[in-house]
Design an enzyme around this catalytic site. Structure first.
Site, PDB file in Angstrom:
ATOM      1  N   ASP A  33      43.632  36.969  29.227  1.00 15.45           N
ATOM      2  CA  ASP A  33      44.344  35.691  29.181  1.00 15.45           C
ATOM      3  C   ASP A  33      43.358  34.566  29.446  1.00 15.45           C
ATOM      4  O   ASP A  33      42.438  34.708  30.249  1.00 15.45           O
ATOM      5  CB  ASP A  33      45.407  35.647  30.286  1.00 15.45           C
ATOM      6  CG  ASP A  33      46.543  36.624  30.010  1.00 15.45           C
ATOM      7  OD1 ASP A  33      46.908  36.798  28.845  1.00 15.45           O
ATOM      8  OD2 ASP A  33      47.043  37.209  30.974  1.00 15.45           O
ATOM      9  N   ASP A  71      50.946  36.018  38.524  1.00 13.55           N
ATOM     10  CA  ASP A  71      51.530  36.457  37.257  1.00 13.55           C
ATOM     11  C   ASP A  71      53.032  36.158  37.170  1.00 13.55           C
ATOM     12  O   ASP A  71      53.609  36.212  36.089  1.00 13.55           O
ATOM     13  CB  ASP A  71      51.289  37.970  37.057  1.00 13.55           C
ATOM     14  CG  ASP A  71      49.824  38.279  36.775  1.00 13.55           C
ATOM     15  OD1 ASP A  71      49.059  37.333  36.495  1.00 13.55           O
ATOM     16  OD2 ASP A  71      49.434  39.460  36.839  1.00 13.55           O
ATOM     17  N   LYS A 126      50.792  47.933  34.236  1.00 15.41           N
ATOM     18  CA  LYS A 126      49.617  47.678  33.392  1.00 15.41           C
ATOM     19  C   LYS A 126      48.350  47.551  34.225  1.00 15.41           C
ATOM     20  O   LYS A 126      47.314  48.143  33.913  1.00 15.41           O
ATOM     21  CB  LYS A 126      49.847  46.380  32.607  1.00 15.41           C
ATOM     22  CG  LYS A 126      48.596  45.889  31.888  1.00 15.41           C
ATOM     23  CD  LYS A 126      48.833  44.577  31.181  1.00 15.41           C
ATOM     24  CE  LYS A 126      48.458  43.410  32.028  1.00 15.41           C
ATOM     25  NZ  LYS A 126      47.615  42.418  31.401  1.00 15.41           N
ATOM     26  N   ASN A 127      48.432  46.769  35.302  1.00 15.49           N
ATOM     27  CA  ASN A 127      47.205  46.477  36.046  1.00 15.49           C
ATOM     28  C   ASN A 127      46.698  47.666  36.865  1.00 15.49           C
ATOM     29  O   ASN A 127      45.573  47.647  37.354  1.00 15.49           O
ATOM     30  CB  ASN A 127      47.402  45.250  36.952  1.00 15.49           C
ATOM     31  CG  ASN A 127      47.468  43.978  36.118  1.00 15.49           C
ATOM     32  OD1 ASN A 127      47.168  43.996  34.921  1.00 15.49           O
ATOM     33  ND2 ASN A 127      47.865  42.883  36.741  1.00 15.49           N
ATOM     34  N   ARG A 183      36.761  32.465  33.931  1.00 19.08           N
ATOM     35  CA  ARG A 183      36.964  33.728  34.653  1.00 19.08           C
ATOM     36  C   ARG A 183      35.619  34.429  34.759  1.00 19.08           C
ATOM     37  O   ARG A 183      35.320  35.360  34.014  1.00 19.08           O
ATOM     38  CB  ARG A 183      38.001  34.601  33.931  1.00 19.08           C
ATOM     39  CG  ARG A 183      39.380  33.997  33.977  1.00 19.08           C
ATOM     40  CD  ARG A 183      40.397  34.855  33.264  1.00 19.08           C
ATOM     41  NE  ARG A 183      40.893  35.954  34.084  1.00 19.08           N
ATOM     42  CZ  ARG A 183      41.847  36.775  33.690  1.00 19.08           C
ATOM     43  NH1 ARG A 183      42.383  36.637  32.502  1.00 19.08           N
ATOM     44  NH2 ARG A 183      42.263  37.749  34.480  1.00 19.08           N
ATOM     45  N   PRO A 184      34.798  33.996  35.716  1.00 15.66           N
ATOM     46  CA  PRO A 184      33.469  34.570  35.832  1.00 15.66           C
ATOM     47  C   PRO A 184      33.513  36.011  36.342  1.00 15.66           C
ATOM     48  O   PRO A 184      34.546  36.486  36.820  1.00 15.66           O
ATOM     49  CB  PRO A 184      32.781  33.667  36.854  1.00 15.66           C
ATOM     50  CG  PRO A 184      33.863  32.967  37.587  1.00 15.66           C
ATOM     51  CD  PRO A 184      35.077  32.964  36.723  1.00 15.66           C
ATOM     52  N   VAL A 185      32.351  36.699  36.228  1.00 14.01           N
ATOM     53  CA  VAL A 185      32.253  38.076  36.730  1.00 14.01           C
ATOM     54  C   VAL A 185      31.131  38.171  37.761  1.00 14.01           C
ATOM     55  O   VAL A 185      30.582  39.239  37.993  1.00 14.01           O
ATOM     56  CB  VAL A 185      32.017  39.095  35.578  1.00 14.01           C
ATOM     57  CG1 VAL A 185      33.283  39.290  34.758  1.00 14.01           C
ATOM     58  CG2 VAL A 185      30.858  38.670  34.680  1.00 14.01           C
ATOM     59  N   ASP A 186      30.802  37.027  38.373  1.00 14.75           N
ATOM     60  CA  ASP A 186      29.676  36.987  39.314  1.00 14.75           C
ATOM     61  C   ASP A 186      29.858  37.964  40.477  1.00 14.75           C
ATOM     62  O   ASP A 186      28.904  38.615  40.918  1.00 14.75           O
ATOM     63  CB  ASP A 186      29.464  35.550  39.830  1.00 14.75           C
ATOM     64  CG  ASP A 186      30.732  34.950  40.412  1.00 14.75           C
ATOM     65  OD1 ASP A 186      31.813  35.153  39.826  1.00 14.75           O
ATOM     66  OD2 ASP A 186      30.656  34.286  41.468  1.00 14.75           O
ATOM     67  N   ARG A 204      40.303  41.801  29.809  1.00 12.12           N
ATOM     68  CA  ARG A 204      39.398  41.656  30.932  1.00 12.12           C
ATOM     69  C   ARG A 204      39.054  42.996  31.591  1.00 12.12           C
ATOM     70  O   ARG A 204      37.911  43.245  31.960  1.00 12.12           O
ATOM     71  CB  ARG A 204      40.091  40.726  31.936  1.00 12.12           C
ATOM     72  CG  ARG A 204      39.345  40.557  33.201  1.00 12.12           C
ATOM     73  CD  ARG A 204      39.055  39.118  33.454  1.00 12.12           C
ATOM     74  NE  ARG A 204      38.390  38.951  34.729  1.00 12.12           N
ATOM     75  CZ  ARG A 204      37.349  38.184  34.890  1.00 12.12           C
ATOM     76  NH1 ARG A 204      36.853  37.508  33.881  1.00 12.12           N
ATOM     77  NH2 ARG A 204      36.800  38.057  36.069  1.00 12.12           N
TER      78      ARG A 204
HETATM   79  C1  UD1 Z   1      43.857  40.741  37.982  1.00 17.87           C
HETATM   80  C2  UD1 Z   1      45.022  41.067  37.086  1.00 17.87           C
HETATM   81  C3  UD1 Z   1      45.755  39.795  36.684  1.00 17.87           C
HETATM   82  C4  UD1 Z   1      46.154  39.000  37.934  1.00 17.87           C
HETATM   83  C5  UD1 Z   1      44.943  38.791  38.843  1.00 17.87           C
HETATM   84  C6  UD1 Z   1      45.300  38.131  40.158  1.00 17.87           C
HETATM   85  C7  UD1 Z   1      44.293  43.048  35.903  1.00 17.87           C
HETATM   86  C8  UD1 Z   1      43.886  43.664  34.624  1.00 17.87           C
HETATM   87  N1  UD1 Z   1      44.543  41.731  35.896  1.00 17.87           N
HETATM   88  O1  UD1 Z   1      42.977  39.919  37.215  1.00 17.87           O
HETATM   89  O2  UD1 Z   1      46.925  40.141  35.950  1.00 17.87           O
HETATM   90  O3  UD1 Z   1      46.638  37.743  37.514  1.00 17.87           O
HETATM   91  O4  UD1 Z   1      44.333  40.052  39.143  1.00 17.87           O
HETATM   92  O5  UD1 Z   1      46.292  38.842  40.830  1.00 17.87           O
HETATM   93  O6  UD1 Z   1      44.441  43.734  36.902  1.00 17.87           O
HETATM   94  N2  UD1 Z   1      36.716  35.356  40.161  1.00 17.87           N
HETATM   95  C9  UD1 Z   1      35.433  34.863  40.249  1.00 17.87           C
HETATM   96  N3  UD1 Z   1      34.381  35.720  40.107  1.00 17.87           N
HETATM   97  C10 UD1 Z   1      34.557  37.051  39.856  1.00 17.87           C
HETATM   98  C11 UD1 Z   1      35.872  37.549  39.760  1.00 17.87           C
HETATM   99  C12 UD1 Z   1      36.938  36.680  39.916  1.00 17.87           C
HETATM  100  O7  UD1 Z   1      35.240  33.675  40.476  1.00 17.87           O
HETATM  101  O8  UD1 Z   1      33.558  37.778  39.725  1.00 17.87           O
HETATM  102  C13 UD1 Z   1      37.875  34.432  40.264  1.00 17.87           C
HETATM  103  C14 UD1 Z   1      38.634  34.326  38.933  1.00 17.87           C
HETATM  104  O9  UD1 Z   1      38.023  33.407  38.081  1.00 17.87           O
HETATM  105  C15 UD1 Z   1      40.003  33.890  39.378  1.00 17.87           C
HETATM  106  C16 UD1 Z   1      40.156  34.577  40.733  1.00 17.87           C
HETATM  107  O10 UD1 Z   1      38.841  34.958  41.135  1.00 17.87           O
HETATM  108  O11 UD1 Z   1      40.076  32.512  39.556  1.00 17.87           O
HETATM  109  C17 UD1 Z   1      41.042  35.796  40.682  1.00 17.87           C
HETATM  110  O12 UD1 Z   1      40.484  36.780  39.847  1.00 17.87           O
HETATM  111  P1  UD1 Z   1      40.686  38.341  40.113  1.00 17.87           P
HETATM  112  O13 UD1 Z   1      41.389  38.558  41.411  1.00 17.87           O
HETATM  113  O14 UD1 Z   1      39.396  39.013  39.888  1.00 17.87           O
HETATM  114  O15 UD1 Z   1      41.708  38.729  38.951  1.00 17.87           O
HETATM  115  P2  UD1 Z   1      41.476  39.703  37.711  1.00 17.87           P
HETATM  116  O16 UD1 Z   1      40.943  41.007  38.183  1.00 17.87           O
HETATM  117  O17 UD1 Z   1      40.777  38.966  36.632  1.00 17.87           O
END
Ligand code: UD1
Length: 429
Positions: free
Chosen positions: A116, A304, A21-22, A121-124, A92
């Site tokens: 989830d 996960d 999926k990812n 879950r910020p996007v900064d 996401r």
């Molecule tokens: C992806 C996976 C998810 C998996 C995760 C970690 C997909 C669709 N999802 O999620 O299944 O659990 O990787 O292996 O591929 N963060 C920030 N700022 C940002 C981005 C992230 O603070 O701009 C933080 C998040 O809040 C979180 C951590 O970084 O605490 C990990 O997030 P990230 O590695 O980005 O995971 P996802 O891409 O959301």
């Protein structure tokens, strides 16, 4: 869908896991980078994938299912610069269309994403990276608007190796002529899959000395690609085999599961690895040892697989601990596991699990996290009685395709009931 489960049956046989999926969600976003057709194989039949396909169609792509998990994505109408919120809010990875649309059209608007609920879950990191590539980014009500007359290559140092930000920025950089460097990128195998796909589209992308280099092009071509097997599904089925004292072979790539397999070995689980997959066997859960695990970015223990591992640890004698090192809240499984008789305490970001000799059948509810849903199904498979796992939010089909059907093929007594058909029952019945 709800799942009625009569536990206590050992799972035996062989299972081939579906495409990851990812990886697939991001491969689909990458299809926006080109006007040439893209063919993707081993696309899993998941709710999130269907949402991402619908998003591509809403943005102007033509999606043709060719059968057996193969999709052809070709140009349809002119690309739209605005993503519809009812689709983006469901997952996401949909947010990652922002960069590709921006690179194609010079501006784009994408609502803030769903997925989830695992704490904030910020996007900064995504937005700062796009700014480094020359975009003007504005967070407007409920979404993000990005504009750029011309994007430029950059060196982007990520303060944290975010999977989503790494992939999103690599996708965007593929349409920025010149070499973009991402420092401290995520090392998950799904990222490598996307880099290989970008290279196939005509933008060479590779890891070099702990960094990622993307050599972007003005225009990209088409490509055909088969998705890698889903390592999280593989881990979940292996845990199901152990929990039910079964004997299972899971066809997957064991080298993607290293710390997870090491953890099972440390517990005393009998494992055999080959280039084809992993075979697991367990006769007595009481003979296993407790463990302390911390989830981390790859190559650490995957977050996960935290909830499904918790299901297993609830039947392993002694005190085990799982510290969640990636998300703030990954404990949505705790209430359901406790209702099934497990002893789980949450202290800050740590779950402390005291193994019990037996779980009991109960009615439990899946909340917020598809992996928590899998954990409750696994625990229910290991109880002696009947359980009803209520998945009113339809979380499980977000991450697992044909979950009940696959478990049934391995000998589980599990039936799906549509939400309408299921009669409300007393708690604990
Ligand atoms: C992806 C996976 C998810 C998996 C995760 C970690 C997909 C669709 N999802 O999620 O299944 O659990 O990787 O292996 O591929 N963060 C920030 N700022 C940002 C981005 C992230 O603070 O701009 C933080 C998040 O809040 C979180 C951590 O970084 O605490 C990990 O997030 P990230 O590695 O980005 O995971 P996802 O891409 O959301």
């Amino acid at each position: 869908m709800n799942y009625r489960i009569l536990g206590g049956r050992a799972l035996t046989g062989e299972v081939t896991v579906p495409g990851a999926k990812n990886a697939v969600l991001h491969l689909l976003a990458a299809a926006l980078l080109t006007d040439e057709p893209v063919v993707l194989r081993d696309v899993p039949d998941l709710r999130d994938v269907r949402t991402q396909l619908a998003l591509l169609e809403a943005l102007g792509k033509r999606v043709e299912p060719l059968g057996e998990g193969t999709y052809r994505i070709a140009p349809g109408r002119a690309l739209a610069a605005e993503a519809p919120s009812e689709l983006v809010r469901q997952l996401r990875a949909s947010f990652h269309v922002l960069g590709p649309l921006l690179a194609r059209l010079g501006e784009a608007y994408v609502p803030l994403p769903g997925g989830d609920v695992l704490g904030p879950r910020p996007v900064d990191l995504h937005l700062r990276g796009l700014e480094a590539l020359g975009a003007d980014v504005e967070v407007v009500e409920g979404g993000v608007c990005a504009r750029a007359r011309r994007l430029r290559p950059a060196t982007i140092a990520l303060p944290y190796p975010s999977v989503g930000a790494t992939i999103h920025l690599a996708l965007t950089a593929a349409l920025v002529p010149g070499t973009t460097v991402i420092e401290n990128p995520a090392r998950e195998p799904e990222v490598d899959e996307i880099l290989a796909f970008l290279s196939a589209l005509g933008a060479p992308a590779r890891r070099k000395g702990g960094r990622i280099e993307v050599r972007g092009r003005e225009e990209l071509g088409g490509a055909e690609h088969r998705a890698m097997p889903d390592r999280i599904c593989a881990g979940t089925y292996l845990l199901a085999g152990v929990l039910t004292r079964g004997e299972l072979t899971v066809r997957c790539r064991p080298w993607h599961l290293r710390p997870f397999l090491d953890t099972l070995r440390a517990m005393g689980v009998e494992l055999r690895e080959s280039s084809e997959g992993v075979a697991v066997r367990c006769e007595d859960l009481r003979a296993l040892r407790p463990v302390a695990v911390e989830t981390e970015p790859y190559p650490g223990f995957p977050t996960d697989l935290h909830p499904p591992l918790a299901a297993l640890l609830s039947l392993v004698p002694g005190e085990s601990r799982i510290r969640e090192g990636v998300f703030q809240d990954r404990f949505a499984y705790a209430q359901g596991l406790s209702a099934l008789g497990a002893r789980v305490r949450i202290r800050g970001r740590e779950a402390i699990i005291e193994g019990v000799p037996q779980l009991r059948g109960a009615e439990v509810r899946v909340e917020r996290d598809n992996r928590a849903g899998a954990a409750l199904v696994l625990a229910a498979l290991a109880t002696e009685g009947e359980s009803l796992v209520r998945d009113e939010e339809e979380q499980i089909p977000r991450g697992y395709s044909r979950f009940a059907e696959t478990l049934r093929s391995l000998g589980a007594d599990i039936t799906e009931e549509s939400l309408i058909a299921t009669q409300p029952r007393e708690e604990g019945e």
